[in-house]
Design an enzyme around this catalytic site. Structure first.
Site, PDB file in Angstrom:
ATOM      1  N   HIS A  88      16.029  -9.832   5.643  1.00 25.36           N
ATOM      2  CA  HIS A  88      16.782 -10.196   4.451  1.00 25.36           C
ATOM      3  C   HIS A  88      16.551  -9.114   3.393  1.00 25.36           C
ATOM      4  CE1 HIS A  88      18.118 -13.623   1.540  1.00 25.36           C
ATOM      5  NE2 HIS A  88      18.447 -12.443   1.054  1.00 25.36           N
ATOM      6  N   GLU A 106      20.364 -11.234   6.861  1.00 27.93           N
ATOM      7  CA  GLU A 106      20.683 -12.215   5.830  1.00 27.93           C
ATOM      8  C   GLU A 106      20.877 -11.510   4.499  1.00 27.93           C
ATOM      9  OE1 GLU A 106      17.935 -15.966   7.402  1.00 27.93           O
ATOM     10  OE2 GLU A 106      17.382 -14.874   5.589  1.00 27.93           O
ATOM     11  N   ARG A 147       0.803  -1.215   0.000  1.00 26.21           N
ATOM     12  CA  ARG A 147       0.000   0.000   0.000  1.00 26.21           C
ATOM     13  C   ARG A 147       0.844   1.278   0.000  1.00 26.21           C
ATOM     14  NH1 ARG A 147      -5.524  -0.574   1.327  1.00 26.21           N
ATOM     15  NH2 ARG A 147      -5.581   1.692   1.084  1.00 26.21           N
ATOM     16  N   GLY A 165      10.021 -17.223   9.167  1.00 29.49           N
ATOM     17  CA  GLY A 165       9.275 -16.043   8.767  1.00 29.49           C
ATOM     18  C   GLY A 165       7.945 -16.369   8.125  1.00 29.49           C
ATOM     19  N   ARG A 188      16.906  -7.193   0.051  1.00 27.99           N
ATOM     20  CA  ARG A 188      17.324  -7.547  -1.309  1.00 27.99           C
ATOM     21  C   ARG A 188      17.563  -6.270  -2.113  1.00 27.99           C
ATOM     22  NH1 ARG A 188      16.641 -12.994  -2.313  1.00 27.99           N
ATOM     23  NH2 ARG A 188      15.465 -14.104  -0.708  1.00 27.99           N
ATOM     24  N   HIS A 238      14.263 -22.268   6.755  1.00 29.46           N
ATOM     25  CA  HIS A 238      13.570 -22.344   5.475  1.00 29.46           C
ATOM     26  C   HIS A 238      12.466 -23.404   5.533  1.00 29.46           C
ATOM     27  CE1 HIS A 238      13.559 -20.680   1.374  1.00 29.46           C
ATOM     28  NE2 HIS A 238      12.877 -21.774   1.103  1.00 29.46           N
ATOM     29  N   HIS A 268      10.784  -6.075  -0.157  1.00 27.42           N
ATOM     30  CA  HIS A 268      10.153  -6.217   1.165  1.00 27.42           C
ATOM     31  C   HIS A 268      10.934  -5.360   2.166  1.00 27.42           C
ATOM     32  CE1 HIS A 268      13.148  -9.421   1.026  1.00 27.42           C
ATOM     33  NE2 HIS A 268      12.376 -10.186   0.272  1.00 27.42           N
TER      34      HIS A 268
END
Length: 238
Positions: free
Chosen positions: A43, A70, A18, A213, A45, A190, A50
């Site tokens: 993490h 990470e 949003r 997560g 990127r 993971h 995100h």
């Protein structure tokens, strides 16, 4: 005791949809700690789809549990980690276009590169963990990089768990023994969830940390964040 580090990337994904600041990533991290999380994982990127690099800076000022960053160790990531000085940096071999981490490092092929990166981060006072597949051949080369820990890539375990839990966890038990013999700390992450986490912990009781997560945030939609974190903690304490 195995620590639970909550990965809050998905909170940032929801916020970014949003374009404002709802949910507030920093507040969720603080609440997660208050609800029992023993670490916060992010993490970032390169495309900041995100967690944003500014989020990492903001979180570094308030996170009081173990902050784990990470990422792929490109120059921007390295500069960020050395500036923030989190408790731990977890190195993953993701290309920039990867949706999520889907393999560990080839510590044989990349041993020299990883050795230089690990030394640089440790000189900055950051504990280092290397994301690694559950294959014995990668562990001695990992040790030679100077890393403090390895993080077991657990997607293959999660995929095999519903079919045959004992077979799914077997390679992880074997490489975990190698890690201990080498003096490496042991993390895992993971696709761990409420169904498979307890069995992994019972099979490898000396895990230092799990980073969770996606499944945890999905569960929180039904159970609430505080209750969900406590549910995951109980799986680690059973």
């Amino acid at each position: 005791m195995t620590k639970l580090s909550v990965n809050i990337n998905k909170i940032a994904t929801l916020r970014n949809a949003r374009g404002a600041n709802n949910p507030n990533v920093v507040q969720v991290a603080l609440d997660a700690e208050r609800f029992g999380a023993e670490g916060i994982t992010v993490h970032p990127r390169p495309d900041e789809r995100h967690i944003r690099y500014q989020d990492v800076m903001d979180l570094s000022k308030v996170v009081t549990t173990e902050f784990n960053i990470e990422g792929y160790p490109d120059p921007r990531f390295m500069d960020l980690v050395k500036k923030v000085k989190p408790a731990q940096a977890t190195l993953v071999p993701d290309p920039p276009t990867a949706i999520t981490s889907n393999t560990g490092w080839d510590t044989i092929k990349h041993q020299s590169m990883l050795q230089d990166i690990v030394a640089e981060l440790k000189e900055a006072g950051v504990r280092v963990s290397i994301f690694i597949n559950p294959e014995a051949k990668y562990f001695e080369p990992a040790k030679l990089t100077g890393t403090d820990r390895v993080e077991l890539y657990t997607e293959p375990y999660a995929v095999g768990f519903p079919i045959n839990p004992e077979n799914a966890v077997k390679p992880y038990i074997e490489v975990s023994k190698i890690a201990r013999e080498l003096g490496l700390g042991l993390n895992a992450g993971h696709d761990l969830d409420l169904h498979n986490l307890g069995f992994l912990k019972k099979s490898i009781p000396y895990l230092d940390e799990v980073s969770i997560g996606h499944a945890l945030i999905c569960d929180a939609l039904y159970y609430g964040l505080e209750n969900t974190i406590q549910m995951y903690r109980r799986k680690l304490e059973e």
